[in-house]
Design an enzyme around this catalytic site. Sequence first.
Site, PDB file in Angstrom:
ATOM      1  N   ARG A 254      40.401 -26.235 -62.889  1.00 33.99           N
ATOM      2  CA  ARG A 254      41.105 -25.830 -61.669  1.00 33.99           C
ATOM      3  C   ARG A 254      41.941 -27.002 -61.184  1.00 33.99           C
ATOM      4  O   ARG A 254      42.920 -27.358 -61.807  1.00 33.99           O
ATOM      5  CB  ARG A 254      40.091 -25.375 -60.611  1.00 33.99           C
ATOM      6  CG  ARG A 254      39.400 -24.070 -60.962  1.00 33.99           C
ATOM      7  CD  ARG A 254      38.220 -23.828 -60.069  1.00 33.99           C
ATOM      8  NE  ARG A 254      37.330 -24.985 -60.115  1.00 33.99           N
ATOM      9  CZ  ARG A 254      36.115 -25.029 -59.604  1.00 33.99           C
ATOM     10  NH1 ARG A 254      35.643 -23.998 -58.983  1.00 33.99           N
ATOM     11  NH2 ARG A 254      35.372 -26.102 -59.710  1.00 33.99           N
TER      12      ARG A 254
ATOM     13  N   LYS B  38      21.209 -28.834 -60.506  1.00 31.74           N
ATOM     14  CA  LYS B  38      21.436 -27.975 -59.353  1.00 31.74           C
ATOM     15  C   LYS B  38      20.223 -27.098 -59.103  1.00 31.74           C
ATOM     16  O   LYS B  38      19.496 -26.761 -60.024  1.00 31.74           O
ATOM     17  CB  LYS B  38      22.633 -27.063 -59.610  1.00 31.74           C
ATOM     18  CG  LYS B  38      23.942 -27.812 -59.725  1.00 31.74           C
ATOM     19  CD  LYS B  38      25.064 -26.848 -60.051  1.00 31.74           C
ATOM     20  CE  LYS B  38      26.387 -27.568 -60.208  1.00 31.74           C
ATOM     21  NZ  LYS B  38      27.428 -26.688 -60.730  1.00 31.74           N
TER      22      LYS B  38
ATOM     23  N   SER C  62      32.122 -21.274 -57.316  1.00 30.05           N
ATOM     24  CA  SER C  62      30.836 -20.640 -56.989  1.00 30.05           C
ATOM     25  C   SER C  62      30.253 -21.245 -55.721  1.00 30.05           C
ATOM     26  O   SER C  62      29.690 -20.540 -54.888  1.00 30.05           O
ATOM     27  CB  SER C  62      29.854 -20.822 -58.149  1.00 30.05           C
ATOM     28  OG  SER C  62      30.346 -20.214 -59.310  1.00 30.05           O
TER      29      SER C  62
ATOM     30  N   HIS D 212      36.038 -17.242 -63.374  1.00 24.14           N
ATOM     31  CA  HIS D 212      35.293 -17.308 -64.635  1.00 24.14           C
ATOM     32  C   HIS D 212      35.693 -16.141 -65.545  1.00 24.14           C
ATOM     33  O   HIS D 212      35.882 -16.318 -66.755  1.00 24.14           O
ATOM     34  CB  HIS D 212      33.779 -17.203 -64.390  1.00 24.14           C
ATOM     35  CG  HIS D 212      33.162 -18.352 -63.654  1.00 24.14           C
ATOM     36  ND1 HIS D 212      32.350 -18.167 -62.560  1.00 24.14           N
ATOM     37  CD2 HIS D 212      33.208 -19.689 -63.872  1.00 24.14           C
ATOM     38  CE1 HIS D 212      31.913 -19.353 -62.129  1.00 24.14           C
ATOM     39  NE2 HIS D 212      32.430 -20.290 -62.910  1.00 24.14           N
TER      40      HIS D 212
END
Length: 159
Positions: free
Chosen positions: A90, A41, A128, A17
Site C-alpha cells: 500500500r 499479534k 485490517s 486483500h
Amino acid sequence: MRVALYPGSFDPVTNGHLNIVERGVAAFDRVIVGVAHNVRKQPLFTPEERVDMLRQAIGDEPRVEVVAFRGLLIDYAVKRQATVILRGLRAVSDFEYEFQMAHMNRRLAPEVDTVFMMTGEEHFYVSSNLVREVARFGGDVSAFVPSHVKTMLQGKFKS
Ligand code: PNS
C-alpha cells in the site's frame, strides 16, 4: 506450474486483500492464501474463522486454496512448492517491513522470490487494523470488507 503463496494475518480479510487474490490468479497458475498464526499479534478472529471468511469471500475458484499455517512462512512456501511469495504493497509505510521480510526470506530460501503487487488505489488506505477499529466503535465498514465479514465483525463487538 507457477504457484504463489499469498500469506497474511487477514484479521479480517479486506477488499484490498481480495483485489490482490484476484490479480494473483491472473498472474500465476495457483494461489495459496496462507493464514498465519501470527505470533506477533493477538488476533480478533481465530485462524479457522479467518480461513472461513476468506473461503466465503473467494467462492468457487479452483485455482485458489485457503489454508492456515504455523511456523515460518518460508518453510511453508518450500513445503508447498511455491516459487513466489505474493504481497500487496500500500503506502510507503509498508515498505520497510516488507523489505526486511523479503530479504530475510530470500536469505532463508533463495529459490523463493517475493513479488509485490501495488494495492488498487481505491484500497490503499484500507488495513485490517483500521477496519477492526472502525467496527469496534460502531462505524460502517461496508465499503472495506465483504458483507459476511461485516456481520462477523458486528458479532465480535456486539457485547
Ligand atoms: O498480514 P500481515 O500481518 O502483514 O502478515 C505478516 C506475515 C503473516 C506474512 C508474517 O508475519 C509472517 O510471515 N509470519 C510467519 C512467521 C515468519 O515466517 N516470520 C518471519 C518473517 S521473515
